[in-house]
Write an enzyme that holds these catalytic residues in place. Sequence first.
Site, PDB file in Angstrom:
ATOM      1  N   ASP A  14      16.240   7.842   3.071  1.00 43.69           N
ATOM      2  CA  ASP A  14      15.173   8.154   4.020  1.00 43.69           C
ATOM      3  C   ASP A  14      15.589   9.424   4.752  1.00 43.69           C
ATOM      4  O   ASP A  14      16.416   9.385   5.666  1.00 43.69           O
ATOM      5  CB  ASP A  14      14.983   6.989   4.999  1.00 43.69           C
ATOM      6  CG  ASP A  14      13.939   7.291   6.062  1.00 43.69           C
ATOM      7  OD1 ASP A  14      12.986   8.035   5.752  1.00 43.69           O
ATOM      8  OD2 ASP A  14      14.084   6.805   7.201  1.00 43.69           O
ATOM      9  N   HIS A 579     -11.172  -2.844   1.338  1.00 42.89           N
ATOM     10  CA  HIS A 579     -10.763  -1.553   0.800  1.00 42.89           C
ATOM     11  C   HIS A 579     -11.868  -1.054  -0.121  1.00 42.89           C
ATOM     12  O   HIS A 579     -12.195  -1.711  -1.110  1.00 42.89           O
ATOM     13  CB  HIS A 579      -9.446  -1.681   0.028  1.00 42.89           C
ATOM     14  CG  HIS A 579      -8.267  -1.919   0.903  1.00 42.89           C
ATOM     15  ND1 HIS A 579      -7.885  -3.184   1.310  1.00 42.89           N
ATOM     16  CD2 HIS A 579      -7.385  -1.055   1.469  1.00 42.89           C
ATOM     17  CE1 HIS A 579      -6.807  -3.092   2.070  1.00 42.89           C
ATOM     18  NE2 HIS A 579      -6.489  -1.804   2.190  1.00 42.89           N
TER      19      HIS A 579
END
Length: 946
Positions: A14, A579
Amino acid sequence: MSDTALKNYTIGLDIGIASVGWAILDWDRNKIADLGVRLFPGAENPKDGSSLALPRREARSARRRTRRKRQRLADIRNLIEKNKIVSAKQLETLFEKTPAPTPWQLRLEGLDRKLSAEEWARVLLHIAKRRGFKSNRLDDLSKDEETGRAKEGMKANSALLANYRTVGEMLAKDEKFAEHKRNKGGNYTNTIARDDLKKEIETLFDCQRKFGNSFASPEFEKEYTEVFARQLPFASGDILEKMTGFCSLEPSEKRAPKASWTAERFILLSKIANLRVRVNGKKYELSLEKRKIIENLACKLQKVTYKQIRKAIASDDDWQFDYIAGVKKGKEPEEATFAELKAFHQFRKAVCDKLGEEYWNVLLETSPQTLDTLAYALTYRKAEEEIREYLTDKNVDEKLIDAVCGLNFRGNVNLSVKAMDKLLPLLEKGLRYDEACVEAGYGAKNEEERSRKLPVPDWEEIRNPVVIRAVSQTRKMLNAIIEKYGSPAEIHIELARDLSRSKKERNEISRNIENNRAANQKYADEFTEQFNNKPTAEQREKYRLWKEQGGYCPYTGKYMEPALVFCNPKDGSYAEIDHIIPYSRSFDDSRTNKVLVIGSANRNKGNRTPYEYFGKEGQAWEEFIARVDMYIKDRRKAQRLKMKNFDETEANELTERSLGDTRYITRYLANLLENRLIFADNGRKQHVIRINGMATATLRKQWGINALKNRAESDLHHALDACVIAAASPSMIKKISDYSAKRELCKLQTTPEGKKERLPEPWKNFRKEIEARLSDSPAELLAEYGFDSYTEKELQTLKPVFISRKPDRKAGGAAHEETIRSAKYLARGKTAVKTPLAKVNLAMLENMVGKERDTALYNAIKERLEKFGNKPEKAFAEPLIKPSKNGNGSVVCSIKIFSSGTAGVKINKGLAANGGMVRVDVYEKGGKYYLIPYYVADIANRTVKN
């Protein structure tokens, strides 16, 4: 191989601006083998995002200017001495005392009488010391506010000079310069153009020759003027070329100037090749014919907007641009600029204005490469002599050189002219940049260049110091991991979306995040006020969508009653969030892909698009389109609802966009890892996976890991994210798709406890393992949770996550303050510095120069500070004077801190003091008069200077 080496493990990274979170997942034992966080300072000024090298660069420039000025004045003195105007001994004492008249007066009197040798020497040195402003050509493109104000002041003074014979006469006579001759207080109103001073030199020498001054010969004038006007260019062509990096595709070739016609056309064709439109939701590339129309439009217009493209290539409105970049808030999306050939149009204007449009057309048709030559000269040559010399050597028409010589460019692209010449014919055929690179033979690195550890990258390909530091720290962490655990099977990377962006862009992202947070809070407060209940995250999202849709369901057209939607938390099936493009097919969880609909309609729709759900063309579809136009104000969301064709290609593309990071810097790092590292052989062709933040956010939400993430508490959330990134394998993405499809089709199983089936974790209790590893007592929690993947020895040696920090092994910052201190009191072992009263406290006051001699001033300041609790900003906020007007309208101020009585002070000009006792600057505000600012300085001469 070390004892800790692993055979089949994945590294999750990350990577942010000032941190790298990392995690190692061991797939042979289904455990988190290791995790940690690396912190480092960002490679920029945290206040304004400027380069850390900027203070050093500015200080170096100041030293260079001072050195050159000192050398120039020394050369002027040598000239004066060589021409026997005055002797070297006389030069040393010339300015020890300031006899009347002043140099300003002498410059005026030199126009009307013969000056003595000493007076003439004083004038020549005085003019050379402050020789006005002259652009070094680079300033022509500068957006610097300070330079702009200097130019405005210079322009105004040049206009004022029309009333006087020379600059010296203007400065001596004009009321504007009565108070001070030089710029003060950050103003540039008194800036003088160097060319105007050169004219004064010519006039003075001419006048002195007429008056019989033997030291004003034309030969001496020429020598003096050459030294006076001497200025090195910003940088010679050789230096600028040396600073230019090499092409990323042709390593032996230098990068091309950004202003070259080859570079601008290459960028334009690349943009056009990436342009996509949607017809009935189906995405299409533009035909070669339409691409050519856009190219010609860009050559014709200064700026080309999306709206102009629509008008040029089609009259049919039944299509939309797939993506529009650069949309400004409150503006129509298609008003955004698509392309702008800045240098091309500057060349066109310059040539057409001087040589005519026909000359330009012939030049562009028969010799477009000449524009590259011009751009090269105007980018790498900053002095006019250099520009002309270079272009003449290249056999450029003298008339063309005259036409463009005033232009100035800067910057390079990443590619050389040689590489772009190979790629341009392929772009003209319709290939994208990546496809053209493959076709031209610019492939990946050779296998033999791989190594066990990651070598130092070519920083020339990045250049952004923030990215360079982030990648550099990532490389160090990665190599340390490989040294301990061996070669990985896979590496998953996620880069912060603001990495590689400017400070301004990052601030804009932060503002958008803050605006969205504020909007959410606003809707939460509204919900609480209306329903007397604090909303859950799902209720708040439903409420926001409900408000944005005006309360209507776009699928059924029914009004969704608030009481039924929000007041029955046990039954959330009345209205559900859908969605638009099913999540199982798009992985798009953004609000643009969501609508609030009647629950039954959502369940009936399943994992279909609205177009598929309404049976495609027909009355039901037309009615749905009408409802979308009526209720949905978000243009992108409306476009998503109306999409007709969503095949497997579209689904794959949208999925890749949602789950994979496509930015240049991410692709660069991924390719670097893929092509330069040796990976453990696990049968995979792709070893580096680029993860989008949306994918990890979905996984955290599904696995319930969001509850563990607390950014404000510590930096451990970077390691948490790295665990999720490492787990986001292609197989896990497939599981997300299958799970989402089952949920959309209402086929999720129910557990024995009555709970719905959740997205499977990488292994059992993965969330709990992360929770334990991030705790202060990881071994205790792992034992409590009953993990059998850790041996007794591993549990005994297991420690909390270690946060490492970049060591700072070198001294940083300024070695001393920039304040110039007076050496007047060195004989007493002291130096002095001007200090504003607003910064003087009681401790500093004891170091005041001359306090024993001027006790009245010392006691007055001390009394004032004691009265206001030793807070100078309050003690001296109010004026120390009480002005009153006398008979002639001037203002008389009683300066009580001086024992010598009063001083007459004029408000408007001069601020001259009576008897030389005290000089102060005064301004009026709200009927009160203020001294600004107060200074303790030069007390021996009883003066307060502004």
